[in-house]
Design an enzyme around this catalytic site. Sequence first.
Site, PDB file in Angstrom:
ATOM      1  N   CYS A   1       0.801  -1.222   0.000  1.00  0.00           N
ATOM      2  CA  CYS A   1       0.000   0.000   0.000  1.00  0.00           C
ATOM      3  C   CYS A   1       0.836   1.276   0.000  1.00  0.00           C
ATOM      4  O   CYS A   1       0.333   2.352  -0.314  1.00  0.00           O
ATOM      5  CB  CYS A   1      -0.949   0.005   1.195  1.00  0.00           C
ATOM      6  SG  CYS A   1      -2.120  -1.376   1.193  1.00  0.00           S
TER       7      CYS A   1
ATOM      8  N   HIS B   1      -3.326   7.079   3.320  1.00  0.00           N
ATOM      9  CA  HIS B   1      -3.759   5.806   2.741  1.00  0.00           C
ATOM     10  C   HIS B   1      -5.132   5.453   3.301  1.00  0.00           C
ATOM     11  O   HIS B   1      -5.367   5.530   4.510  1.00  0.00           O
ATOM     12  CB  HIS B   1      -2.746   4.716   3.077  1.00  0.00           C
ATOM     13  CG  HIS B   1      -3.211   3.340   2.744  1.00  0.00           C
ATOM     14  ND1 HIS B   1      -3.703   3.006   1.502  1.00  0.00           N
ATOM     15  CD2 HIS B   1      -3.276   2.209   3.498  1.00  0.00           C
ATOM     16  CE1 HIS B   1      -4.054   1.730   1.500  1.00  0.00           C
ATOM     17  NE2 HIS B   1      -3.805   1.226   2.691  1.00  0.00           N
TER      18      HIS B   1
ATOM     19  N   ASN C   1     -10.449   0.086   0.396  1.00  0.00           N
ATOM     20  CA  ASN C   1      -8.984   0.145   0.373  1.00  0.00           C
ATOM     21  C   ASN C   1      -8.495  -0.416  -0.962  1.00  0.00           C
ATOM     22  O   ASN C   1      -8.635  -1.609  -1.235  1.00  0.00           O
ATOM     23  CB  ASN C   1      -8.438  -0.683   1.546  1.00  0.00           C
ATOM     24  CG  ASN C   1      -6.924  -0.707   1.600  1.00  0.00           C
ATOM     25  OD1 ASN C   1      -6.221  -0.279   0.684  1.00  0.00           O
ATOM     26  ND2 ASN C   1      -6.395  -1.221   2.700  1.00  0.00           N
TER      27      ASN C   1
END
Length: 331
Positions: free
Chosen positions: A114, A258, A288
Amino acid sequence: MQSGIKILGTGCFEPDLIVSNSDFSHIAKLETDDEWITSRTGIRQRRFCQTTNLDMMTRAAKAALENAGVSPDEIDAIIVSTATPQFFYPSMSCLVQNTVGVKNAFAIDVHAACTGFVNALDIARNYLSLPDTGVKKALVVAGEMLSNQADFTDRSTCVLFGDGAGAVVIERAAHKQYSCILGAKGEDFGDIALYCKVPYARNSPFPSADNDDSYKPYLQMDGKAVYKFASDIMPRMVKAVCEKAGLALSDIDLLIPHQANIRIIKSAMRNLDIPDERVYVNIHDTGNISSACIPVCLDELSRANRLKSGMKVCLVAFGAGLTFGSIILEI
């Protein structure tokens, strides 16, 4: 202060297939519903790709080039971030080079889960800042197809993730502020918090030490361990990059974290004492999407005309590895 960058254009691709929380309630044995998911994650829906990761990346990259008014022939470097490649080789960056029609660039893949876009953006900036590389414009793309790695029998993970791609076209801007901090905390595989093992087919006639079949070919996560790590590392990285840039937290005009979990984001905001209006959140709509989260956010902000010249924007991310990174850039 490091030599900065100018974002010439942004682009993203968000798949048409919208999967709402209520859609998960119809999956046998999953035993979840909208209230359970929303209260724990902040996610109301996510998008699943019905084509390929390469298709998403290509669409995002072409949109960024068009938005920048830059032709593919002007791109000197392509840096692609993905944790969900379609091929081990060739690299996804080489495939994007072909589908977008970029003829004069070198191509590199980055895999930092990520945190990947933050890493990729800084790699591109490093090439732009060095005079002997010949790189004047770079295309940075992040694309993730996490629906392919989801275990749809595990409600603690499958409801979190979505698909999508984002891209930026950048060039060097020595007068603009830029600072970056990257890091990693490699984990012992016996106690790993977040992983997805490659499902190799073992067809060799020779003995192999890698004979453990206990791992499922799906994303596996220790949610409590990830939450504890992320809630600590995100505010620490924001403070550290501000210190490196010589800025106070109050100097940040916009924080783009994030988009992992709304509880993690809110915990970081409380630690940093940053008001809601200076933090961009779209997790309710996208879920996500790993390294694609931040570039998708950048494109949404750009299309909403919310990225103003001179703004100080902070990007911060964490991911499997464990990896982490933060950037402060001047728009």
